[in-house]
Design a protein around this motif. Structure first.
Motif, PDB file in Angstrom:
ATOM      1  N   VAL A  98       0.841  -1.199   0.000  1.00  0.00           N
ATOM      2  CA  VAL A  98       0.000   0.000   0.000  1.00  0.00           C
ATOM      3  C   VAL A  98       0.875   1.249   0.000  1.00  0.00           C
ATOM      4  N   TYR A  99       1.979   1.171   0.738  1.00  0.00           N
ATOM      5  CA  TYR A  99       2.963   2.246   0.777  1.00  0.00           C
ATOM      6  C   TYR A  99       4.275   1.734   0.208  1.00  0.00           C
ATOM      7  N   LEU A 100       5.010   2.610  -0.433  1.00  0.00           N
ATOM      8  CA  LEU A 100       6.328   2.278  -0.963  1.00  0.00           C
ATOM      9  C   LEU A 100       7.376   3.072  -0.203  1.00  0.00           C
ATOM     10  N   ALA A 101       8.298   2.361   0.416  1.00  0.00           N
ATOM     11  CA  ALA A 101       9.329   3.022   1.205  1.00  0.00           C
ATOM     12  C   ALA A 101      10.272   3.809   0.305  1.00  0.00           C
ATOM     13  N   ARG A 102      10.639   4.998   0.761  1.00  0.00           N
ATOM     14  CA  ARG A 102      11.652   5.799   0.088  1.00  0.00           C
ATOM     15  C   ARG A 102      12.986   5.597   0.795  1.00  0.00           C
ATOM     16  N   GLU A 105      16.827   9.055   4.994  1.00  0.00           N
ATOM     17  CA  GLU A 105      17.929   9.992   5.164  1.00  0.00           C
ATOM     18  C   GLU A 105      18.927   9.404   6.150  1.00  0.00           C
ATOM     19  N   THR A 106      20.077  10.047   6.254  1.00  0.00           N
ATOM     20  CA  THR A 106      21.021   9.636   7.285  1.00  0.00           C
ATOM     21  C   THR A 106      20.394   9.888   8.656  1.00  0.00           C
ATOM     22  N   ALA A 107      20.893   9.212   9.663  1.00  0.00           N
ATOM     23  CA  ALA A 107      20.342   9.360  11.015  1.00  0.00           C
ATOM     24  C   ALA A 107      20.404  10.815  11.468  1.00  0.00           C
ATOM     25  N   ALA A 108      21.497  11.481  11.166  1.00  0.00           N
ATOM     26  CA  ALA A 108      21.649  12.881  11.581  1.00  0.00           C
ATOM     27  C   ALA A 108      20.644  13.773  10.860  1.00  0.00           C
ATOM     28  N   ALA A 109      20.452  13.548   9.560  1.00  0.00           N
ATOM     29  CA  ALA A 109      19.513  14.362   8.789  1.00  0.00           C
ATOM     30  C   ALA A 109      18.082  14.104   9.254  1.00  0.00           C
ATOM     31  N   ALA A 110      17.766  12.835   9.535  1.00  0.00           N
ATOM     32  CA  ALA A 110      16.424  12.503  10.002  1.00  0.00           C
ATOM     33  C   ALA A 110      16.139  13.146  11.356  1.00  0.00           C
ATOM     34  N   ALA A 111      17.126  13.111  12.246  1.00  0.00           N
ATOM     35  CA  ALA A 111      16.950  13.712  13.568  1.00  0.00           C
ATOM     36  C   ALA A 111      16.755  15.219  13.457  1.00  0.00           C
ATOM     37  N   MET A 112      17.531  15.865  12.560  1.00  0.00           N
ATOM     38  CA  MET A 112      17.401  17.305  12.378  1.00  0.00           C
ATOM     39  C   MET A 112      16.030  17.644  11.782  1.00  0.00           C
ATOM     40  N   SER A 113      15.583  16.851  10.827  1.00  0.00           N
ATOM     41  CA  SER A 113      14.283  17.087  10.204  1.00  0.00           C
ATOM     42  C   SER A 113      13.159  16.930  11.219  1.00  0.00           C
ATOM     43  N   ASP A 214       6.790  10.929   8.081  1.00  0.00           N
ATOM     44  CA  ASP A 214       7.687  10.966   6.923  1.00  0.00           C
ATOM     45  C   ASP A 214       9.126  11.275   7.317  1.00  0.00           C
ATOM     46  N   THR A 215       9.314  11.846   8.494  1.00  0.00           N
ATOM     47  CA  THR A 215      10.681  12.150   8.931  1.00  0.00           C
ATOM     48  C   THR A 215      11.376  10.931   9.531  1.00  0.00           C
ATOM     49  N   VAL A 216      10.602   9.944   9.966  1.00  0.00           N
ATOM     50  CA  VAL A 216      11.217   8.756  10.570  1.00  0.00           C
ATOM     51  C   VAL A 216      11.012   7.503   9.716  1.00  0.00           C
ATOM     52  N   LEU A 217       9.978   7.526   8.854  1.00  0.00           N
ATOM     53  CA  LEU A 217       9.683   6.365   8.014  1.00  0.00           C
ATOM     54  C   LEU A 217       9.176   6.876   6.659  1.00  0.00           C
ATOM     55  N   PRO A 218      10.088   7.359   5.811  1.00  0.00           N
ATOM     56  CA  PRO A 218       9.665   7.973   4.542  1.00  0.00           C
ATOM     57  C   PRO A 218       8.943   6.971   3.638  1.00  0.00           C
ATOM     58  N   TYR A 219       7.853   7.419   3.016  1.00  0.00           N
ATOM     59  CA  TYR A 219       7.110   6.526   2.133  1.00  0.00           C
ATOM     60  C   TYR A 219       6.277   7.333   1.152  1.00  0.00           C
ATOM     61  N   ASP A 220       5.858   6.670   0.089  1.00  0.00           N
ATOM     62  CA  ASP A 220       4.915   7.217  -0.871  1.00  0.00           C
ATOM     63  C   ASP A 220       3.690   6.313  -0.885  1.00  0.00           C
ATOM     64  N   VAL A 221       2.537   6.901  -1.145  1.00  0.00           N
ATOM     65  CA  VAL A 221       1.298   6.128  -1.196  1.00  0.00           C
ATOM     66  C   VAL A 221       1.158   5.524  -2.587  1.00  0.00           C
ATOM     67  N   ALA A 222       1.105   4.196  -2.651  1.00  0.00           N
ATOM     68  CA  ALA A 222       0.955   3.499  -3.924  1.00  0.00           C
ATOM     69  C   ALA A 222      -0.502   3.202  -4.236  1.00  0.00           C
TER      70      ALA A 222
END
Length: 259
Positions: A98-102, A105-113, A214-222
């Motif tokens: 149902v969702y497609l994982a993207r 990001e790196t751990a540091a980028a994800a934490a900052m986001s 989306d900042t911890v589990l990036p995905y697109d809706v399929a």
């Protein structure tokens, strides 16, 4: 409980409904401004207190929003449950396609986001959540001025919640069914506790999760239709969990602080 004045109840509901609807109908769709939308919601929440007084209550107790010592626990508990269920729903959706994982990001980028998104997300999800809960659950729960049969309130409130999404109903049957499941779960939280705050926590938590996931589990809706149905199923699970929580917590019997 004050005697009912049906004319005042209808006028009060219509006024609050107009302010709530104006947030999206005027603020978002006419001015394309979240700031204008927020002003309508803030005005609605501010005016809800004198309207509650006008209806014969002390203020926010007209909407089952009495502040009690247990309120922070109910709100935080609802937040945690909704955030967890959203995360699980996305994980299940990824497994089912149902969702497609993207690529993450790196751990540091994800934490900052996450840190950058969180403060604003807390505010922009709280205002509409509380406003809609006040209108489609709290007002209905107290306006009748006599005890609801639990099933009757849950059904009426869920339908009111569905119809309140007038701008989203063109999304189709799957989205309408999803919204109905949302309404059933949040209304059940009200009848289980006799108070609006757990429903606020659940509703706020789900909306907050939609902003943060989306900042911890990036995905697109399929598969959009199945995504809506999956969110509806998550709320049916939420409804079931509500029957495992205690209906009374320490401090629930205290006199309301919001007088």
């Amino acid at each position: 409980m004050p005697a009912v004045d049906r004319k005042r109840v209808v006028i009060a509901f219509a006024f609050l409904f107009a302010l709530y609807s104006a947030a999206e109908g005027i603020g978002v769709r006419v001015f394309h401004s979240m700031g204008v939308a927020a002003l309508f919601l803030v005005a609605m929440l501010a005016l809800a207190w004198p309207i509650g007084r006008w209806l014969g209550f002390r203020g926010y107790d007209a909407y089952a929003l009495e502040w009690r010592r247990s309120t922070p626990l109910r709100v935080s508990g609802g937040l945690v449950l909704a955030l967890l269920l959203k995360y699980v729903a996305v994980c299940v959706g990824m497994a089912l396609g149902v969702y497609l994982a993207r690529p993450p990001e790196t751990a540091a980028a994800a934490a900052m986001s996450f840190a950058y998104t969180l403060p604003l997300a807390l505010v922009v999800t709280f205002l509409p959540s509380l406003s809609e809960d006040l209108l489609t659950r709290g007002f209905i729960y107290r306006a009748k001025r006599s005890p609801w049969a639990p099933w009757a309130f849950v059904l009426v409130s869920a339908l009111a919640y569905l119809l309140n999404h007038v701008f989203h109903l063109p999304g189709g049957p799957a989205e309408a069914l999803m919204l109905l499941c949302f309404g059933l779960a949040y209304a059940t939280a009200v009848v289980r506790t006799g108070n609006l705050w757990l429903a606020v926590g659940l509703h706020w938590g789900w909306n907050l999760a939609n902003r943060l996931i989306d900042t911890v589990l990036p995905y697109d809706v399929a598969l959009p239709v199945w995504a809506s149905l999956l969110s509806g199923v998550a709320h049916i699970v939420m409804l079931g969990v509500l029957f495992a929580i205690p209906t009374h917590l320490e401090g629930d019997d205290l006199h309301p602080d919001l007088a």
